[in-house]
Design an enzyme around this catalytic site. Structure first.
Site, mmCIF file in Angstrom:
data_model
loop_
_atom_site.group_PDB
_atom_site.id
_atom_site.type_symbol
_atom_site.label_atom_id
_atom_site.label_comp_id
_atom_site.label_asym_id
_atom_site.label_seq_id
_atom_site.Cartn_x
_atom_site.Cartn_y
_atom_site.Cartn_z
ATOM 1 N N ASP A 142 7.942 -1.031 7.043
ATOM 2 C CA ASP A 142 7.391 -2.229 6.408
ATOM 3 C C ASP A 142 8.129 -2.609 5.119
ATOM 4 O OD1 ASP A 142 5.463 -2.016 8.370
ATOM 5 O OD2 ASP A 142 3.756 -2.050 6.988
ATOM 6 N N HIS A 152 5.153 -9.645 8.419
ATOM 7 C CA HIS A 152 4.293 -8.956 7.436
ATOM 8 C C HIS A 152 3.972 -9.882 6.255
ATOM 9 C CE1 HIS A 152 2.609 -5.260 5.805
ATOM 10 N NE2 HIS A 152 3.504 -5.105 4.858
ATOM 11 N N HIS A 188 3.688 -10.734 0.793
ATOM 12 C CA HIS A 188 2.902 -9.500 0.747
ATOM 13 C C HIS A 188 1.603 -9.647 -0.046
ATOM 14 C CE1 HIS A 188 2.230 -5.091 0.789
ATOM 15 N NE2 HIS A 188 3.029 -5.123 1.833
ATOM 16 N N HIS A 246 8.143 2.881 4.938
ATOM 17 C CA HIS A 246 8.606 1.696 4.209
ATOM 18 C C HIS A 246 10.122 1.791 4.056
ATOM 19 C CE1 HIS A 246 4.308 1.648 3.330
ATOM 20 N NE2 HIS A 246 4.455 0.349 3.162
HETATM 21 ZN ZN LIG Z 1 3.500 -3.789 3.275
#
Ligand SMILES: [Zn+2]
Length: 224
Positions: free
Chosen positions: A32, A83, A87, A185
């Protein structure tokens, strides 16, 4: 593995009752918050070396800033998923603002990938920032046939630690769970640093990395 949003509208046992039908020792690697050139490029190199494919849930504004990296991910066979644009915690904004965040994110990712700012994603896979959803947003995504991904477990790589500690933590969790969708991540240096060792661990211990793709191959090929 083909993931049809019609069959699997929501997956990942940390947030939802269902997950992907993985066999024992099968894992799905998801990353991510990228793309972030210094760390994402290391991660791509590690994945290429072991010939494994992952799914990147990217932030639209980062995709817009680094379109070459997005194209490279796709060209190397990885799945480009979404995503939001910036954010935001979508539980803390209005429903309309949340939809705008989702759509701007998809459009920015698609623009970087294919040069077309469409809100119909080539790969209809989405993950909520912080896993914070609302019932109305989940309904909206399901009606648009966009699969929502949670995770079965995660690397907790938002907590600063050494690459050795990170490796220890995630191999322990893989061993405990036996299979599942794993969240990392690709923005984190500690994750990029330990990934070659982690992938070697998976191979040495006979785990299989399963690559997830949408039912149609609309997202490819990427013109270069
Ligand atoms: Zn995230």
């Amino acid at each position: 593995m083909t993931v049809d949003p019609k069959t699997y509208p929501r997956v990942g046992t940390q947030s939802f009752p269902e997950t992907l039908p993985l066999a024992d020792r099968e894992v799905v690697l998801t990353f991510d918050d990228g793309p972030n050139p210094p760390t994402t490029s290391k991660i791509l190199a590690a994945l290429a070396k072991e010939c494994v494919r992952a799914t990147f849930f990217m932030i639209g504004q980062s995709a817009a800033a680094h379109p070459q990296l997005v194209k490279r991910m796709a060209a190397e066979g990885h799945t480009i998923a979404h995503h939001t644009f910036a954010h935001a915690d979508l539980k803390k904004v209005s429903h309309d603002k949340a939809i705008d965040q989702i759509d701007r994110g998809i459009a920015a990712d698609e623009m970087a990938l294919n040069g077309k700012a469409t809100t119909v994603p080539s790969t209809p896979f989405f993950r909520f920032p912080y896993f914070e959803s609302t019932p109305a947003l989940l309904d909206m995504l399901q009606s648009r046939r966009i699969a929502v991904f949670g995770a079965d477990f995660w690397a907790s790589d938002w907590n600063p630690m050494t690459p050795a500690q990170q490796l220890d933590l995630i191999t322990g969790r893989v061993k405990a769970a036996g299979k599942g969708i794993i969240l990392f991540h690709d923005t984190k240096g500690q994750t990029a640093a330990m990934l070659p060792d982690f992938l070697r661990y998976l191979r040495d211990n006979r785990y299989k990395v399963v690559h997830i793709v949408p039912p149609t191959a609309q997202s490819r090929p990427v013109s270069r």
